[in-house]
Motif scaffolding. Structure first.
Motif, PDB file in Angstrom:
ATOM      1  N   ARG A 333      44.611   1.559  16.491  1.00 38.09           N
ATOM      2  CA  ARG A 333      45.245   0.311  16.926  1.00 38.09           C
ATOM      3  C   ARG A 333      44.358  -0.563  17.802  1.00 38.09           C
ATOM      4  O   ARG A 333      44.674  -0.847  18.955  1.00 38.09           O
ATOM      5  N   GLY A 334      43.235  -0.957  17.271  1.00 38.69           N
ATOM      6  CA  GLY A 334      42.394  -1.936  17.961  1.00 38.69           C
ATOM      7  C   GLY A 334      41.523  -1.381  19.073  1.00 38.69           C
ATOM      8  O   GLY A 334      40.809  -2.124  19.732  1.00 38.69           O
ATOM      9  N   LEU A 335      41.592  -0.078  19.324  1.00 38.94           N
ATOM     10  CA  LEU A 335      40.760   0.500  20.383  1.00 38.94           C
ATOM     11  C   LEU A 335      39.813   1.542  19.784  1.00 38.94           C
ATOM     12  O   LEU A 335      40.258   2.455  19.081  1.00 38.94           O
ATOM     13  N   SER A 336      38.526   1.384  20.086  1.00 37.36           N
ATOM     14  CA  SER A 336      37.551   2.379  19.637  1.00 37.36           C
ATOM     15  C   SER A 336      37.128   3.219  20.827  1.00 37.36           C
ATOM     16  O   SER A 336      36.760   2.673  21.868  1.00 37.36           O
ATOM     17  N   THR A 337      37.169   4.534  20.655  1.00 44.74           N
ATOM     18  CA  THR A 337      36.708   5.422  21.720  1.00 44.74           C
ATOM     19  C   THR A 337      35.395   6.050  21.276  1.00 44.74           C
ATOM     20  O   THR A 337      35.331   6.650  20.204  1.00 44.74           O
ATOM     21  N   PHE A 338      34.380   5.900  22.101  1.00 44.07           N
ATOM     22  CA  PHE A 338      33.076   6.496  21.811  1.00 44.07           C
ATOM     23  C   PHE A 338      32.920   7.702  22.707  1.00 44.07           C
ATOM     24  O   PHE A 338      33.184   7.632  23.902  1.00 44.07           O
ATOM     25  N   GLU A 339      32.478   8.804  22.119  1.00 44.12           N
ATOM     26  CA  GLU A 339      32.296  10.004  22.923  1.00 44.12           C
ATOM     27  C   GLU A 339      30.905  10.560  22.697  1.00 44.12           C
ATOM     28  O   GLU A 339      30.525  10.890  21.572  1.00 44.12           O
ATOM     29  N   ARG A 340      30.143  10.634  23.788  1.00 43.10           N
ATOM     30  CA  ARG A 340      28.776  11.143  23.685  1.00 43.10           C
ATOM     31  C   ARG A 340      28.772  12.667  23.714  1.00 43.10           C
ATOM     32  O   ARG A 340      29.746  13.288  24.144  1.00 43.10           O
ATOM     33  N   PRO A 341      27.654  13.289  23.318  1.00 44.69           N
ATOM     34  CA  PRO A 341      27.610  14.754  23.304  1.00 44.69           C
ATOM     35  C   PRO A 341      27.923  15.363  24.678  1.00 44.69           C
ATOM     36  O   PRO A 341      28.495  16.446  24.770  1.00 44.69           O
ATOM     37  N   ASP A 342      27.566  14.659  25.760  1.00 46.93           N
ATOM     38  CA  ASP A 342      27.842  15.222  27.085  1.00 46.93           C
ATOM     39  C   ASP A 342      29.284  14.994  27.519  1.00 46.93           C
ATOM     40  O   ASP A 342      29.651  15.241  28.665  1.00 46.93           O
ATOM     41  N   GLY A 343      30.109  14.506  26.612  1.00 51.78           N
ATOM     42  CA  GLY A 343      31.524  14.353  26.922  1.00 51.78           C
ATOM     43  C   GLY A 343      31.881  12.994  27.499  1.00 51.78           C
ATOM     44  O   GLY A 343      33.063  12.679  27.669  1.00 51.78           O
ATOM     45  N   GLN A 344      30.884  12.191  27.841  1.00 56.53           N
ATOM     46  CA  GLN A 344      31.180  10.859  28.388  1.00 56.53           C
ATOM     47  C   GLN A 344      31.866   9.976  27.358  1.00 56.53           C
ATOM     48  O   GLN A 344      31.494   9.988  26.187  1.00 56.53           O
ATOM     49  N   ARG A 345      32.835   9.198  27.816  1.00 55.51           N
ATOM     50  CA  ARG A 345      33.585   8.352  26.892  1.00 55.51           C
ATOM     51  C   ARG A 345      33.539   6.902  27.297  1.00 55.51           C
ATOM     52  O   ARG A 345      33.489   6.591  28.483  1.00 55.51           O
ATOM     53  N   LYS A 346      33.566   6.020  26.306  1.00 57.36           N
ATOM     54  CA  LYS A 346      33.843   4.624  26.619  1.00 57.36           C
ATOM     55  C   LYS A 346      34.826   4.091  25.586  1.00 57.36           C
ATOM     56  O   LYS A 346      34.838   4.532  24.434  1.00 57.36           O
ATOM     57  N   VAL A 347      35.675   3.174  26.020  1.00 64.45           N
ATOM     58  CA  VAL A 347      36.681   2.613  25.127  1.00 64.45           C
ATOM     59  C   VAL A 347      36.379   1.131  24.949  1.00 64.45           C
ATOM     60  O   VAL A 347      36.147   0.415  25.920  1.00 64.45           O
ATOM     61  N   VAL A 348      36.339   0.704  23.725  1.00 65.86           N
ATOM     62  CA  VAL A 348      36.007  -0.683  23.423  1.00 65.86           C
ATOM     63  C   VAL A 348      37.144  -1.306  22.630  1.00 65.86           C
ATOM     64  O   VAL A 348      37.654  -0.700  21.686  1.00 65.86           O
ATOM     65  N   GLU A 349      37.527  -2.522  23.017  1.00 65.50           N
ATOM     66  CA  GLU A 349      38.606  -3.189  22.306  1.00 65.50           C
ATOM     67  C   GLU A 349      38.015  -4.065  21.206  1.00 65.50           C
ATOM     68  O   GLU A 349      36.952  -4.654  21.386  1.00 65.50           O
ATOM     69  N   GLY A 350      38.680  -4.134  20.094  1.00 68.69           N
ATOM     70  CA  GLY A 350      38.224  -5.028  19.032  1.00 68.69           C
ATOM     71  C   GLY A 350      38.204  -4.338  17.684  1.00 68.69           C
ATOM     72  O   GLY A 350      38.625  -3.180  17.558  1.00 68.69           O
ATOM     73  N   ARG A 351      37.696  -5.051  16.695  1.00 68.29           N
ATOM     74  CA  ARG A 351      37.694  -4.519  15.339  1.00 68.29           C
ATOM     75  C   ARG A 351      36.691  -3.380  15.210  1.00 68.29           C
ATOM     76  O   ARG A 351      35.550  -3.485  15.662  1.00 68.29           O
ATOM     77  N   LEU A 352      37.110  -2.321  14.554  1.00 66.07           N
ATOM     78  CA  LEU A 352      36.210  -1.183  14.370  1.00 66.07           C
ATOM     79  C   LEU A 352      34.947  -1.593  13.614  1.00 66.07           C
ATOM     80  O   LEU A 352      33.835  -1.193  13.970  1.00 66.07           O
ATOM     81  N   LEU A 353      35.115  -2.398  12.572  1.00 70.08           N
ATOM     82  CA  LEU A 353      33.944  -2.737  11.762  1.00 70.08           C
ATOM     83  C   LEU A 353      32.897  -3.464  12.604  1.00 70.08           C
ATOM     84  O   LEU A 353      31.698  -3.267  12.433  1.00 70.08           O
ATOM     85  N   ASP A 354      33.346  -4.291  13.541  1.00 72.26           N
ATOM     86  CA  ASP A 354      32.398  -4.989  14.412  1.00 72.26           C
ATOM     87  C   ASP A 354      31.684  -3.995  15.332  1.00 72.26           C
ATOM     88  O   ASP A 354      30.484  -4.092  15.568  1.00 72.26           O
ATOM     89  N   ALA A 355      32.470  -3.046  15.857  1.00 70.27           N
ATOM     90  CA  ALA A 355      31.874  -2.048  16.751  1.00 70.27           C
ATOM     91  C   ALA A 355      30.826  -1.225  16.000  1.00 70.27           C
ATOM     92  O   ALA A 355      29.733  -0.963  16.509  1.00 70.27           O
ATOM     93  N   LEU A 356      31.149  -0.844  14.767  1.00 70.05           N
ATOM     94  CA  LEU A 356      30.201  -0.036  13.993  1.00 70.05           C
ATOM     95  C   LEU A 356      28.936  -0.834  13.696  1.00 70.05           C
ATOM     96  O   LEU A 356      27.820  -0.315  13.774  1.00 70.05           O
ATOM     97  N   ARG A 357      29.115  -2.108  13.374  1.00 71.51           N
ATOM     98  CA  ARG A 357      27.940  -2.947  13.099  1.00 71.51           C
ATOM     99  C   ARG A 357      27.037  -3.014  14.331  1.00 71.51           C
ATOM    100  O   ARG A 357      25.829  -2.848  14.239  1.00 71.51           O
ATOM    101  N   ARG A 358      27.643  -3.214  15.497  1.00 71.16           N
ATOM    102  CA  ARG A 358      26.851  -3.285  16.736  1.00 71.16           C
ATOM    103  C   ARG A 358      26.060  -2.007  16.966  1.00 71.16           C
ATOM    104  O   ARG A 358      24.878  -2.048  17.307  1.00 71.16           O
ATOM    105  N   GLU A 359      26.719  -0.873  16.752  1.00 67.94           N
ATOM    106  CA  GLU A 359      26.038   0.401  17.004  1.00 67.94           C
ATOM    107  C   GLU A 359      24.897   0.616  16.010  1.00 67.94           C
ATOM    108  O   GLU A 359      23.836   1.134  16.373  1.00 67.94           O
ATOM    109  N   LEU A 360      25.116   0.231  14.779  1.00 69.08           N
ATOM    110  CA  LEU A 360      24.052   0.396  13.772  1.00 69.08           C
ATOM    111  C   LEU A 360      22.885  -0.533  14.092  1.00 69.08           C
ATOM    112  O   LEU A 360      21.722  -0.121  14.055  1.00 69.08           O
ATOM    113  N   GLU A 361      23.221  -1.782  14.422  1.00 70.67           N
ATOM    114  CA  GLU A 361      22.166  -2.758  14.746  1.00 70.67           C
ATOM    115  C   GLU A 361      21.307  -2.266  15.905  1.00 70.67           C
ATOM    116  O   GLU A 361      20.093  -2.401  15.904  1.00 70.67           O
TER     117      GLU A 361
END
Ligand SMILES: C=C(O[C@@H]1C=C(C(=O)O)C=C[C@H]1O)C(=O)O
Ligand SMILES: NC(=O)CC[C@H](N)C(=O)O
Length: 808
Positions: A333-361
């Motif tokens: 529902r519009g929230l992406s949660t990123f979890e790093r191997p060390d367990g750290q998390r960040k939550v980003v609001e917005g479209r998943l496809l945009d978030a994925l594009r940013r991470e790939l770029e």
């Protein structure tokens, strides 16, 4: 604002790249799944007749604007409406769901307004709903056809004087997608329209205005199965060109500037090392299976295995996981949660496809795509669940279908792993490469040992059968299917993919179940994902979308028949499937739909193979291949945005049909099922399968060693559907997966005239003969009603309590 729009439209019409005079066409989109095909149909005629050989199709593309576009509607409501329309050389009104007299479908939309305000000299062509709108605006009546015609090709018999059909052969074949028709009665006779074409059965198939350049066709001239449709466009454009003053066109610099935007610099590299080669008698798939278990499974927080079967469709297997630079993404529902191997998390609001594009770029390797014989060069692997549709192009925000009734568990809508370490097995070349993502100055450290022979793991042969329960019983299925057919009859939809799910609780690791599944139902796009809270075991035969460089391919499936151990019977099943009018109609609708979706991001897209039989482990399927080339500036994420959710899982037209499905399926989210599963590579390439024939595992309440497993199944309903056969087909598809759990749904034994499947809407007798009946009220009607009155969802959730169908 209004004036601005007039200006903007002019610029849009002028921002073409050559000085050739060409008609400026405004195409108003009533949100059909075929509008882009209509645009291409107009563009190719324009290029052929009015272009130069150097022109691209896009140079001739009409300006396509949604019928609910606010700026356009405001302009058409204002006093400059006619002046604005006078700027164009032609107006095309697209097909679409619904009735032309309905305000939101047509009458009060930009399509209806444009028709009312069009200057007399402006040529107008209405296609299907547009045709009906033309008739309706002249006072004719539009009513149900009686027997809807969807995806069928019929002969068109026309008046030799008809201006639109000049040069066409009498009785040419054209695809029909409609449930409504213009009535050939006094109201039509009193109008300035005359019937210029009919079907053999006498249905009105085309209209012409007696005094003005206005035309309507009830069929789909742009469909892949319509022969000679191009001549119709040519004839229409003749009228448009008579108007066009051939104004020289100026090149705009905006597109060039956008393309030249600087690319982010990264300090990443992909290191690839060949780590194995094997003899022809070694099974590379099993090597990959062992490598997955030995190197990744339970060793990195997330691990994935794309279990390609070595066919041309799936030449490689990929096993991988999240190493030091890996991470996990879940989305709900519009929230992406990123979890790093060390367990750290960040939550980003917005479209998943945009978030994925940013991470790939941000991780685009400086050493570019490596010259390797496969597209996956690290990146995201995972699934995009069906609910992601609310963030993609075919969704109407505010349409009210975002009120999921229940979230069955804590399953994310979408879940992916950013895989920074992987081994890719190429089955034809019999070689494997290890891939590792390293940052600047970092020393590569991933040195997997690929061992073959002897150590292959085999699941225990015998397992006691797991009992699956179906979320609905056949009575409820019959009821929902009939409601779907009603919506088809009303002209709201042409094809509905109606699905449900089967559920069980199992012990044992999901991977072990997957090992059984891949043996029971070998499939090209099989995969296993261990994404922590959710595991996915898929045996999908269907490619949703592949992007390789600029080449895009979709291979939608529509049409399913059982396989048989008896070769003669097996062959007969395949040949019946191939020739069935009903399944070809189903398939054609989706072939045209996928072409439409790809045209949103491709310079051109075409059907390469229509409805060819492909035989898989448990079923024969009709598969269509659609290919296109990505437009400059568009990427794989744009392609997903333009095509998601897979049309074969929705039906057509997609936007409206998804809303209908949401109601019919009692607002229960489909989750991973019906979405897409595969990879998004750092190279920019992608390969995604449709999530079908798939088991999704989530933890059963607090028991960490037991899992809830869900298996979705469904099929397309069209006007030609016979409900008992559809129910049997749904079970056939479910069995492809349930078999791996030692479980099989038996065919229902009921007579053809079973009252459950009667067309009679008398609900009273429905439950009488139902042997699964547990006396609960059937859920769908109450669920639909409660939504319509937007009352509390509790009433609907209690009444939609499943009535279970047992699987053994
Ligand atoms: C809905 C399913 O399959 C989809 C529907 C098909 C059909 O209607 O023939 C075929 C393949 C899939 O696109 C499923 O397997 O659950
Ligand atoms: N393809 C269409 O435009 C369909 C028009 C209309 N909704 C019908 O079913 O008759």
């Amino acid at each position: 604002m209004v004036a601005l729009w007039v200006h903007a439209a002019r610029v849009a019409a002028l921002s073409l790249y050559s000085a050739t005079p060409r008609p400026r066409i405004l195409l108003i989109d009533c949100h059909d799944s075929y509008t882009q095909n209509v645009a291409r149909w107009v563009a190719s005629a324009s290029r052929r007749v009015h272009g130069s050989p150097r022109d691209s199709l896009r140079d001739h593309w009409p300006t396509v604007i949604g019928h609910d576009d606010e700026a356009l509607t405001a302009t058409l409501r204002s006093e400059v409406s006619s002046e604005f329309l006078g700027e164009w050389d032609g107006l095309v009104l697209s097909p679409g769901p619904g009735h032309p007299g309905s305000a939101l479908d047509f009458a009060e939309t930009a399509a209806g307004l444009a028709l009312r305000n069009a200057p007399h000299s402006l040529p107008v062509l209405g296609v299907c709903l547009g045709h009906q709108g033309l008739a309706w605006s002249e006072g004719a009546c539009v009513a149900p056809l009686g027997v809807p015609r969807h995806g069928v090709v019929d002969g068109v018999f026309f008046d030799p004087e008809a201006r639109l059909f000049r040069g066409l052969p009498q009785g040419f074949g054209a695809t029909r997608y409609h449930s409504l028709t213009v009535l050939d009665d006094r109201r039509l006779w009193a109008s300035p329209l005359r019937v210029v074409a009919r079907s053999k059965a006498g249905d009105v198939l085309a209209l012409e205005h007696v005094g003005l350049p206005r035309f309507g066709v009830q069929f789909h001239p742009e469909s892949v199965a319509t022969r000679h449709g191009d001549l119709i466009a040519t004839n229409f454009l003749r009228y448009c060109c008579a108007r066009s003053v051939g104004m020289p066109v100026v090149l705009t610099a905006a597109a060039a500037a956008a393309a030249a935007a600087p690319k982010p610099r990264t300090s990443w590299r992909v290191v690839a090392t060949q780590v194995a080669a094997w003899a022809p008698d070694v099974d590379g798939r099993e090597l990959a299976a062992t490598a997955y278990r030995d190197i990744f499974y339970n060793q990195s927080r997330r691990s994935v295995w794309l279990d390609g079967d070595g066919s041309t469709a799936a030449p490689v297997s990929v096993v991988g996981g999240t190493g030091p630079h890996g991470f996990a993404v879940t989305h709900k529902r519009g929230l992406s949660t990123f979890e790093r191997p060390d367990g750290q998390r960040k939550v980003v609001e917005g479209r998943l496809l945009d978030a994925l594009r940013r991470e790939l770029e941000a991780r685009r390797p400086a050493n570019g795509p490596l010259p390797l014989p496969f597209d996956f060069q690290l990146g995201f692997v995972g699934y995009l669940g069906y609910e992601l549709r609310r963030e993609t192009r075919d969704y109407t925000p505010g349409s009210g279908d975002d009120d999921d009734d229940s979230t069955p568990d804590s399953t994310p809508d979408s879940a992916l792993a950013f895989v920074d370490r992987a081994v890719v097995f190429h089955h034809r070349l019999r070689r494997a490469w290890a891939l590792e993502l390293v940052a600047d100055g970092e020393v590569p450290s991933f040195e997997p040992r690929i061992s073959g022979g002897g150590t292959l793991w085999k699941p225990p042969e015998k397992t006691s059968a797991v009992e699956f329960e179906c979320a609905i019983d056949r009575t409820e299925y019959g009821r929902r299917a009939r409601l779907a057919l009603d919506r088809i009859a009303a002209g709201d939809t042409y094809e509905v993919c109606l699905t449900t799910s089967f559920q069980a609780t199992v012990g044992g690791a999901p991977l072990e179940w997957y090992e059984r599944l891949r043996r029971a139902n070998r499939a090209p796009h099989a995969a296993f994902l261990d994404l922590a809270d959710v595991s996915v075991a898929s045996s999908s035969p269907e490619r949703f979308l592949r992007v390789s460089g600029r080449d895009v391919e979709a291979k939608p499936i529509k049409g399913t028949a059982p396989r048989s151990a008896d070769p003669d019977r097996d062959e007969m099943e395949a040949s019946i499937l191939e020739r069935s009018v009903k399944t070809r109609a189903e398939n054609l609708m989706i072939a045209d739909l996928l072409t439409n979706d790809l045209l949103r991001v491709c310079d051109d897209a075409r059907v390469h193979k229509l409805a060819a039989v492909e035989s898989f482990a448990t079923v024969h399927q009709l598969v269509t291949t659609v290919r296109g080339r990505l437009r400059q500036g568009a990427d794989a994420l744009d392609a997903i945005d333009a095509t998601f959710p897979p049309g074969s899982m929705t039906g057509a037209p997609k936007r409206r049909t998804c809303e209908i499905i949401h109601d019919l399926e009692a607002r229960v989210p489909r989750g991973c099922y019906s979405g897409a599963l595969g990879f998004l590579s750092l190279t920019g390439d992608a390969d995604l399968a449709v999530v079908i024939r798939t088991a999704v595992f989530t933890h059963a309440s607090d028991h960490h060693d037991s899992w809830t497993v869900r298996v979705g199944a469904g099929g397309a309903l069209t006007a030609l559907s016979d409900i008992p056969s559809e129910w049997a087909e749904l079970k056939l598809k479910a069995n492809a997966v349930l078999a791996a759990f030692g479980s099989t749904l038996k065919p229902d034994s009921f007579a053809r005239d079973d009252p459950l499947f009667d067309d009679d809407d008398d609900d009273e007798d429905l439950d009488d003969d139902d042997d699964d009946d547990d006396g609960q009220p059937s859920s769908l009607l109450s669920a639909t009603t409660s939504r319509a009155s937007s009352s509390s969802s509790s009433s609907s959730s209690s009444s939609s309590a499943p009535r279970w169908l047992h699987s053994r």
